[in-house]
Design an enzyme around this catalytic site. Sequence first.
Site, PDB file in Angstrom:
ATOM      1  N   GLY A  79      20.164-135.936 -50.838  1.00  0.00           N
ATOM      2  CA  GLY A  79      19.105-136.894 -51.266  1.00  0.00           C
ATOM      3  C   GLY A  79      18.725-137.786 -50.117  1.00  0.00           C
ATOM      4  O   GLY A  79      19.705-138.216 -49.348  1.00  0.00           O
ATOM      5  N   GLN A  81      19.016-141.012 -50.744  1.00  0.00           N
ATOM      6  CA  GLN A  81      20.107-142.048 -51.008  1.00  0.00           C
ATOM      7  C   GLN A  81      21.503-141.491 -50.512  1.00  0.00           C
ATOM      8  O   GLN A  81      22.394-142.078 -51.444  1.00  0.00           O
ATOM      9  CB  GLN A  81      20.102-142.901 -52.077  1.00  0.00           C
ATOM     10  CG  GLN A  81      18.749-143.623 -51.995  1.00  0.00           C
ATOM     11  CD  GLN A  81      18.689-144.924 -50.800  1.00  0.00           C
ATOM     12  OE1 GLN A  81      19.484-145.228 -50.486  1.00  0.00           O
ATOM     13  NE2 GLN A  81      17.532-145.086 -50.160  1.00  0.00           N
ATOM     14  N   SER A  82      21.636-140.335 -50.161  1.00  0.00           N
ATOM     15  CA  SER A  82      22.872-139.740 -50.023  1.00  0.00           C
ATOM     16  C   SER A  82      24.011-140.504 -49.220  1.00  0.00           C
ATOM     17  O   SER A  82      23.699-140.934 -48.035  1.00  0.00           O
ATOM     18  CB  SER A  82      22.533-138.586 -49.407  1.00  0.00           C
ATOM     19  OG  SER A  82      24.051-137.958 -49.106  1.00  0.00           O
ATOM     20  N   ASN A  83      25.118-140.915 -49.848  1.00  0.00           N
ATOM     21  CA  ASN A  83      26.302-141.378 -49.206  1.00  0.00           C
ATOM     22  C   ASN A  83      27.029-140.630 -48.102  1.00  0.00           C
ATOM     23  O   ASN A  83      27.480-141.108 -47.087  1.00  0.00           O
ATOM     24  CB  ASN A  83      27.199-141.992 -50.306  1.00  0.00           C
ATOM     25  CG  ASN A  83      26.700-142.857 -51.265  1.00  0.00           C
ATOM     26  OD1 ASN A  83      26.265-144.002 -50.682  1.00  0.00           O
ATOM     27  ND2 ASN A  83      26.701-142.639 -52.634  1.00  0.00           N
ATOM     28  N   ALA A  85      25.098-138.264 -46.426  1.00  0.00           N
ATOM     29  CA  ALA A  85      24.566-138.219 -45.208  1.00  0.00           C
ATOM     30  C   ALA A  85      24.934-139.552 -44.368  1.00  0.00           C
ATOM     31  O   ALA A  85      24.987-139.268 -43.117  1.00  0.00           O
ATOM     32  CB  ALA A  85      23.066-138.213 -45.528  1.00  0.00           C
TER      33      ALA A  85
END
Length: 339
Positions: A79, A81-83, A85
Amino acid sequence: VTEAALHPLIDALPRFRLAALPTPVEHLPMLSAETGVNLWTKRDDLTGFALGGNKARKLEFLVGDALAHGADCVITTGGSQSNHARITAAAAGKAGLECFLVLDTGRHPSGGNLFLDNLFGAHIELLDSADPRVAVEAMRSLSDKLESQGRKPYSIPRGGSVPAGAVGYAAMIFELAQQFPEIGAPVDYLYVATGSCGTHSGIMAGIALAAIDLPVRGISVSHPERTQVERVTTLTNDLLNWLGSSLTLGGLQVVVDAAYVGEGYGVPTAGVWEAIRRLSRSEAILLDPVYTGKAMAGLLDHIDRDVVPPGSTVVFVHTGGSPALFAYADEMEQSGCLA
Ligand SMILES: Cc1ncc(COP(=O)(O)O)c(C=O)c1O
């Protein structure tokens, strides 16, 4: 500070060091006094690398595997706000690999982790969809394109939740087992946020390999209970098999409670805001609105309802995620919970 002796099958794997290990186990004295439960947390928000969190443990083995496969770039998804990523972008840069991120349109498509993805130099494709199948297809065509240009991409599925990533959490169990004397009482329950299931699965595999008795309760942040139990069961067995172990999950129970998901992934509930507020004010610990806030909301409710009996000893795995707090700051203020 010494690093835990791990299992020989884990020691044999290629690994690219990122995290500051071991992370501390800390007692939560205020919350323990308020609840009557002996509460501890495994501070994996303090893995240190690129603002920390659980993904640093997974990426050590994933980047190790990518380098062992001769990759020159990595592709992953998540997403906005992916940690995962964020940590992938940072880890790839440190390993000299180019990073391509294919991100779903989330509810908070600016600031927080997305800002950090840019800062870490990732190439970002923002999809006009929140359907994970669209992201899988976009990753595949990007990989094909890069290969046709003579590149060697290494694709990491959402959350890094494949055996080569989940193994980081099997290793964590060996580290935690060495810290049991600090806790000084048998751990009755280990609580963890269950999302793409790699963390929970790695923990289950670690428990099987270490042959310890440690009941685990996952709090789902997204999917229904049955889906999560099936995913954790499959990935735990896949991981043990990938490691070359003859063990299986066997009689170990996979427990997931999906009662705290609310409207869906990434949508905080009133319980999440309350958990974030309570932990920050009583223990100076920052939870996040997507994962650890939901997991802590579940744990606090389990304590209220005696699903965790008074006097129990509980370890909450703090998997990080606080950079997303900044993307949700307005929403949190509007919830009224800061008043
Ligand atoms: C902060 C945080 N906690 C927990 C999780 C859940 O871990 P998993 O996806 O391995 O279930 C994630 C995954 O993205 C995360 O970023």
